[in-house]
Design a protein around this motif. Structure first.
Motif, PDB file in Angstrom:
ATOM      1  N   ARG A  40     -12.567  -8.176  -1.100  1.00 19.39           N
ATOM      2  CA  ARG A  40     -12.787  -9.295  -1.987  1.00 19.39           C
ATOM      3  C   ARG A  40     -11.869 -10.452  -1.592  1.00 19.39           C
ATOM      4  O   ARG A  40     -10.851 -10.264  -0.938  1.00 19.39           O
ATOM      5  CB  ARG A  40     -12.525  -8.885  -3.446  1.00 19.39           C
ATOM      6  N   HIS A 126      -6.908  -3.727  -9.309  1.00 18.57           N
ATOM      7  CA  HIS A 126      -8.329  -3.914  -9.646  1.00 18.57           C
ATOM      8  C   HIS A 126      -9.203  -3.244  -8.578  1.00 18.57           C
ATOM      9  O   HIS A 126     -10.002  -3.911  -7.920  1.00 18.57           O
ATOM     10  CB  HIS A 126      -8.666  -5.406  -9.742  1.00 18.57           C
ATOM     11  N   LYS A 129     -14.333  -2.322  -7.447  1.00 12.91           N
ATOM     12  CA  LYS A 129     -15.326  -3.177  -8.077  1.00 12.91           C
ATOM     13  C   LYS A 129     -16.683  -2.904  -7.424  1.00 12.91           C
ATOM     14  O   LYS A 129     -16.778  -2.248  -6.391  1.00 12.91           O
ATOM     15  CB  LYS A 129     -14.939  -4.650  -7.930  1.00 12.91           C
ATOM     16  N   ASP A 130     -17.746  -3.420  -8.019  1.00 11.70           N
ATOM     17  CA  ASP A 130     -19.102  -3.121  -7.525  1.00 11.70           C
ATOM     18  C   ASP A 130     -19.270  -3.447  -6.048  1.00 11.70           C
ATOM     19  O   ASP A 130     -19.840  -2.649  -5.282  1.00 11.70           O
ATOM     20  CB  ASP A 130     -20.142  -3.886  -8.345  1.00 11.70           C
ATOM     21  N   ASP A 132     -16.947  -3.692  -3.767  1.00 10.32           N
ATOM     22  CA  ASP A 132     -16.141  -2.765  -2.964  1.00 10.32           C
ATOM     23  C   ASP A 132     -16.906  -1.469  -2.727  1.00 10.32           C
ATOM     24  O   ASP A 132     -16.967  -0.964  -1.598  1.00 10.32           O
ATOM     25  CB  ASP A 132     -14.821  -2.446  -3.677  1.00 10.32           C
TER      26      ASP A 132
END
Length: 218
Positions: A40, A126, A129-130, A132
């Protein structure tokens, strides 16, 4: 099989390409060995590359997530390369551009025969995530080994850090040996020896040949 010992301090910028088609023009996908870095836009990818190579400005860092819209290639030597893929997700850019990046990332993972491994960087605060998970699934589907690197680990207390690392390992256990999970800190050097050991293994042309042969058999 002995590991190929690379001096990552000798890493140099090679080229930038706007997409996979241009990258193939500059560097055919069946030549040499590549290790990709993906994450990200706020995952600390550039800082990690600079820390691993012990260079302050090899990869440009920015306070504005998403500034890097190109595929940036760095040479380790004549035959081996590190590839900094465009950051995904968090950047304040038009949806059409985000979709273009996503397509380029998918094409790169699925079409580059020289790709030996993928480092997916995630902020340890974090993780997973989607996008990732999509990146990890793309790589495993393409039978490319993954190092899930949990960056900025110095931001957490030791007990919280290890709890998070273990939780991510549990979540990714379904991928078996295809995915390794390690904590990392660009500022403190946490995890650097382990990461360099993995990269050294992936840099070995014999390792890539064995991976390719395994894919062809299946």
């Amino acid at each position: 099989m002995s590991e190929s010992q690379i001096d990552f301090r000798q890493t140099k910028f090679l080229i930038s390409a706007p997409d996979i088609a241009h990258l193939d023009q500059y560097l055919p996908g069946d030549v040499g060995v590549e290790i990709a870095f993906a994450g990200r836009s706020n995952a600390g990818k550039s800082s990690a590359l600079n820390a691993l190579t012990e260079q302050k400005s090899l990869a440009r860092t920015s306070k504005t997530p998403g500034r890097t819209q190109l595929i940036n290639v760095f040479s380790l030597d004549a035959d081996r390369r590190l590839v900094d893929l465009p950051g995904y997700g968090f950047a304040k850019v038009p949806l059409a551009l985000k979709n273009k990046w996503q397509q380029a990332l998918g094409e790169y993972l699925q079409k580059r025969a020289c790709l030996s491994g993928v480092v997916v960087l995630m902020d340890i605060r974090h993780p997973l995530k989607d996008l990732d998970m999509q990146m990890i699934e793309w790589a495993v589907f393409s039978e490319i080994p993954v190092l899930a690197l949990l960056t900025k680990s110095d931001k957490l207390a030791q007990n919280v850090k290890m709890k998070t690392v273990n939780a991510v390992r549990k979540d990714l256990a379904k991928f078996g040996d295809w995915v390794q999970v390690e904590p990392f800190s660009s500022t403190k050097g946490t995890g650097k020896p382990k990461v360099l050991s993995i990269l050294n293994k992936w840099c070995n042309p014999q390792w890539l040949l064995e991976q390719q042969a395994q894919r062809e058999q299946e």
